[in-house]
Design a protein around this motif. Structure first.
Motif, PDB file in Angstrom:
ATOM      1  N   LYS A   1      42.253  45.223 -60.327  1.00 19.35           N
ATOM      2  CA  LYS A   1      42.711  45.728 -58.918  1.00 19.35           C
ATOM      3  C   LYS A   1      44.048  45.542 -58.318  1.00 19.35           C
TER       4      LYS A   1
ATOM      5  N   ARG B   1      44.804  55.025 -63.810  1.00 16.68           N
ATOM      6  CA  ARG B   1      43.393  54.546 -63.756  1.00 16.68           C
ATOM      7  C   ARG B   1      42.306  55.666 -64.189  1.00 16.68           C
TER       8      ARG B   1
ATOM      9  N   GLY C   1      39.924  50.380 -64.480  1.00 18.80           N
ATOM     10  CA  GLY C   1      39.874  49.806 -63.231  1.00 18.80           C
ATOM     11  C   GLY C   1      38.901  48.843 -62.793  1.00 18.80           C
TER      12      GLY C   1
ATOM     13  N   ASN D   1      34.302  49.088 -58.216  1.00 25.51           N
ATOM     14  CA  ASN D   1      33.541  49.396 -57.284  1.00 25.51           C
ATOM     15  C   ASN D   1      32.237  49.550 -57.903  1.00 25.51           C
TER      16      ASN D   1
ATOM     17  N   ASP E   1      36.935  53.758 -61.765  1.00 27.57           N
ATOM     18  CA  ASP E   1      37.001  52.693 -60.890  1.00 27.57           C
ATOM     19  C   ASP E   1      35.728  51.750 -60.980  1.00 27.57           C
TER      20      ASP E   1
ATOM     21  N   GLN F   1      49.315  47.168 -60.361  1.00 29.90           N
ATOM     22  CA  GLN F   1      49.394  48.449 -60.165  1.00 29.90           C
ATOM     23  C   GLN F   1      51.007  48.889 -60.621  1.00 29.90           C
TER      24      GLN F   1
END
Length: 272
Positions: free
Chosen positions: A232, A241, A229, A247, A244, A235
């Motif tokens: 971003k 994923r 991840g 983030n 993350d 997809q």
């Protein structure tokens, strides 16, 4: 991880063949640098692919085409230094093997000699047969790659699923058999119908690794930055994923900025 797997000192083509024979799935991920390769190897990954996807992920190019042989060798050398157990395969980049088997051999030998990698990967079927045979004659293991072949993106004009039509599916199956007969130790199948993926895996004796080729193949590969991840925008349906990190990393950096600006970092303990 099975006890058997963790006991393996080094994954080899022979071990991969044994895994297929007993139905143990093969795990494969991409790596382009020392730090990431060290983590993936220690986690127990079977194969690390120094992919020409470095062109997208590391260099920010739209396609895999711009990356050079020298750049691939740089990435491969960095990865090899970190690896104790995984089998390391390196993509021969676009323009370093197509249409010229002598150049293909030169490229493969440079990768092996300069990086210390264990094998090379080429995209295509019957049209690269001569190159595959030439590389294998020098004792360099070759992994094939069929289905969606990103180096041919301008020919396809799209990254959609390949081999949905009967004619293309038949050709792909034939190509897989050609690659096996040439002596390839494994084949990657990218973005093809799951049913065809399973059919190919059953019709050849060598391991078949899928990326968007369903669960009926002998193993799976993903781009590590996608799985974690970090990226971003990308997809596709085949991508799961597992973290993350986009983030997580953003929060960490923002926390650092805040502490620097607020004179919270460094504190007394962090100073000499």
């Amino acid at each position: 991880m099975s006890v058997h797997q963790s006991n393996i000192k080094r994954v080899t083509t022979h071990i991969l063949q044994e895994m297929k024979a007993r139905g143990e799935k093969i795990s494969m991920l991409t790596a382009y640098d020392f730090s990431m390769a060290k983590i993936l190897d220690a986690a127990g990954i079977d194969i690390l692919l120094v992919g020409d996807s470095a062109s997208n992920v590391m260099a920010g190019n739209e396609t895999t085409l711009p990356i050079t042989l020298d750049q691939m060798i740089y990435h491969a050398t960095s990865v090899i230094k970190a690896v104790k157990r995984a089998f390391v395969v390196v993509d021969i980049p676009f323009g370093s093997y197509q249409g010229n088997s002598s150049e293909a051999l030169r490229s493969a030998i440079r990768i092996m000699k300069e990086s210390g990698a264990h094998a090379v990967k080429l995209e295509g079927g019957r049209e690269i047969k001569e190159s595959v045979l030439r590389i294998l004659s020098a004792g360099v293991p070759v992994m094939g790659h069929l289905g969606l072949t990103p180096q041919s993106i301008y020919k396809f004009g799209t990254y959609t699923v390949r081999a949905k039509e009967e004619e293309e599916a038949k050709r792909l199956l034939e190509d897989a058999k050609i690659l096996e007969e040439c002596g390839c130790f494994a084949i990657v199948l990218e973005k093809i119908p799951a049913k065809l993926g399973e059919q190919v895996a059953k019709s050849v004796n060598i391991p078949v690794i899928g990326i968007g080729a369903g669960g009926g193949v002998d193993g799976q590969v993903l781009v590590t930055h996608d799985l974690l991840g970090i990226t971003k925008d990308f997809q596709p349906r085949f991508l799961r994923r597992y973290a993350d990190l986009f983030n997580v990393m953003t929060e960490a950096v923002q926390g650092y900025i805040k502490d620097v600006k607020g004179k919270e970092f460094p504190n007394k303990k962090e100073s000499y």
